[in-house]
Design a protein around this motif. Structure first.
Motif: not given
Length: 673
Positions: A52-53, A57-58, A63-64, A92-95
């Motif tokens: 998982a580590a 970031g990927c 996301t899916q 990726l930062p939020d937003g």
């Protein structure tokens, strides 16, 4: 020159000159200098947390996923960077919106970047069109990032579990193409050997290499040679370094001879010397006085092999990815990652519904579903459709798998008004080049199929056609027409041998389409050709027939015995492989006896199975499957005086003995070759 000297000369030519085209090709595009670091090889075992580590970031962008590890088996534990490399510590930062400068900056930090970004159309993730030998010039780190199963990096990404298969695959005919190169070399006078010795193989950094097979003990060498096993293959010499063969002198244009120089082909006589005219194709009784590669004189057979290698790439390179029937990746993904190439369910099975333009149906939000050059999903599969095999096995167009599916190359005449413009076309040089880049046939620039959109929809013309029906695959940009059963006068015939009226609007549905019976029951190539036939057995072969593990009798038996379900083909290992141990992707037995009937289950359709035709039943009087015509042919005695036949004829006395005649000597789809 003796064989040993010739071999030494060939090695020198291949080693010194074999890499030159790669170096020259590099000047066509601009390389970006980067500092690459190869990621560690994927481990055979790790904890869930460790895997998982390597994806943390990927998944902030991806996301899916269709299958996170490419494997449908949940027991496989892999992180993204185990296979692809890259940097999983960047998120990726939020937003941050897709397409923004911030998004692009994060992507650049996380991804491995190409050495030739223009050629890859970076940052597009689609397979570019006609990359040819780009993979030989690109960095291994980027190759691993974009396709971890490529032959140059598969040992790092997949070797912990699949190294034996990888080693076998790079020595298989699917990778070496030895049957094409060897046959062309002998038939065209390049090499005087019927035992093939040239094939395709590269080092990790993309240089042509000698490929060696496993070491064979001295006491087994004669036996292995009899089975078609080759000890090594040399790379193909470059076309401008080999003397042209006399058989192709007709391609020379002739010219003017000045003194003892080779004929000029384009220069005026600037010196005013007396010139001797040499006719095209002459001298026809000796080689001219030129050297290799001079005066525009080259080895036509070799340059044709080279062009075929680029237009018909094997497993070392990606497909041309430019038209229906040509979409695929390289290495393991050539077969095990399915692309949309054909809308005919007989050819593509359940994948037919997804079109034939190489578009994705992935749930990954970063993969566009409206652009060509993408696999259907991020997943490996053993449920490989025939349409995936056809990408490579469509050449030559009037044989191989085309006859299996019941098609051949269009004759340029059947239903011509639908395929040719009403008026003669005179395309410009640029227009011709645009078409010929993806379709090397000379007629293409002047036909309607020069338009890629027209080509994609040729099979949709079928309801309007009166003379033929077209396939939905178009490898090379070619068109393939269906073959139907006809009498000697050309009349269509139905399954009962009755004539079908030419004006019958349902004539092509009523007439017998001359495809293999295997296709008709719903079978695909993978239903007969198992792992070894596709990956090889680790040895190098030069002949297709000698590299096959399966035999007809393994599933159908013989006139004297029922099948024992062990492989017995020329390349089968000692004792054969137990077919009862094979399973479909959903876990069912592929072969199973139910009472006195043998059933096989489909690799692609979980709901499909068929009863096997058993030869012994067809020749046994009283059996429901008894066929007197089949019995007569299979049980005919060699005693020509009495012409006796029947079940009492000993196996050793049969005219068509299984030991001396292959089933497909008679039982084959029609073929033109």
């Amino acid at each position: 020159m003796d064989t040993r000297t010739l071999l030494k000369s060939l090695v020198v030519v291949c080693a010194v000159l074999g890499a030159l085209p790669t170096a020259w090709a590099s000047s066509a595009s601009k390389a970006v200098e980067r500092d690459y670091v190869m990621a560690p090889a994927a481990p055979a075992r790790q904890t869930v947390a460790e895997a998982a580590a390597k994806s943390e970031g990927c998944i902030s962008c991806h996301t899916q996923s269709d299958t996170k590890t490419m494997h449908v088996n949940p027991a496989v534990r892999l992180g993204c960077t185990d296979c692809h490399g890259g940097n999983a510590d960047v998120s990726l930062p939020d937003g941050a919106a897709a397409g923004s400068a911030q998004y692009a900056a994060i992507r650049e930090q996380a991804h491995v970047l190409p050495r030739y970004p223009d050629d890859w159309h970076y940052p597009s993730s689609a397979n570019p069109e006609r990359t040819y030998t780009l993979l030989n010039r690109e960095s291994r780190e980027f190759i691993r990032f974009t396709n971890p199963s490529d032959n140059r990096v598969a040992s790092l990404a997949c070797g912990a579990c699949h190294q034996a298969v990888i080693e076998a695959s790079i020595r298989s005919l699917h990778a070496t193409g030895a049957m094409l190169w060897g046959g062309a070399a002998y038939n065209n006078g390049i090499l005087p050997f019927k035992n093939y010795m040239i094939g395709e193989s590269y080092t990790d950094d993309g240089q042509p290499s000698i490929l060696y097979g496993p070491k064979v003990p001295d006491e087994l060498k004669d036996e292995m040679e009899a089975k078609g096993v080759l000890p090594y293959l040399y790379p193909l010499p470059t076309w401008e370094t080999v003397h042209p063969g006399d058989v192709f002198r007709v391609f020379e244009r002739g010219g003017r001879n000045i003194s003892n120089l080779f004929p000029e082909t384009g220069l005026p006589n600037s010196l005013g010397l007396l010139q001797r005219i040499e006719e095209p194709g002459r001298p026809d009784i000796r080689q001219s006085n030129r050297g290799p590669g001079t005066g525009a004189r080259i080895s036509v057979p070799l340059i044709n092999i080279t062009k075929t290698r680029l237009n018909d790439p094997l497993l070392w390179f990606s497909g041309t990815n430019d038209q229906p029937g040509d979409y695929r990746n390289s290495g393991c993904a050539s077969c095990h990652v399915v692309y949309a190439n054909d809308r005919d369910p007989r050819h593509s099975g359940p994948y037919a519904q997804y079109g034939h333009e190489g578009k994705s149906i992935s749930v990954d939000p970063t993969i566009p579903n409206d652009r060509t050059g993408h696999p259907l999903q991020h997943v490996f599969t053993r449920a490989i459709p025939t349409s995936q095999c056809m990408i490579c096995h469509m050449h030559q167009p009037n044989m191989f798998m085309n006859t299996y599916l019941g098609y051949t190359m269009w004759d340029y005449e059947s239903d011509a008004p639908h395929m040719w413009p009403e008026e003669q076309q005179y395309p410009s040089d640029a227009e011709m080049r645009k078409t010929l880049d993806r379709n090397p046939e000379g007629a293409a620039p002047r036909g309607k199929w020069a338009d890629l959109e027209f080509l994609k929809n040729v099979s949709e013309l079928n309801p309007e056609l009166t003379d033929t029906q077209f396939a939905d695959y178009h490898g090379h940009g070619w068109n393939f027409r269906a073959i139907f059963k006809r009498d000697r006068k050309g009349n269509l015939l139905d399954a009962g041998g009755k004539q079908v009226a030419d004006d019958d609007p349902e004539k092509f549905k009523k007439a017998v389409h001359m495809s293999s019976i295997h296709v008709d029951v719903g079978m695909h190539c993978v239903d007969c050709h198992f792992s070894q036939d596709n990956h090889g057995n680790g040895h190098i072969h030069g002949e297709v027939a000698l590299a096959v593990e399966i035999g007809c009798k393994d599933c159908h038996g013989t006139a004297k015995t029922y099948p024992n379900l062990y492989t017995s083909g020329p390349a089968a290992l000692e004792g054969g492989m137990d077919l009862t141990a094979l399973r479909t992707p959903d876990g069912r037995r592929r072969f199973e006896w139910v009472g006195d009937k043998l059933y096989q289950r489909s690799m692609l359709d979980p709901k499909l199975e068929w009863e096997m035709s058993l030869v012994k039943d067809t020749v046994t009087p009283g059996n429901p499957s008894y066929n007197p015509i089949a019995a007569r042919s299979k049980l005919m005695s060699r005693d020509t005086a009495n012409q006796s036949w029947g079940t009492d004829v000993p196996a050793g006395e049969l005219a068509h003995s299984d030991d001396n005649m292959e089933c497909y000597t008679c039982h084959t789809s029609w073929t033109t070759s």
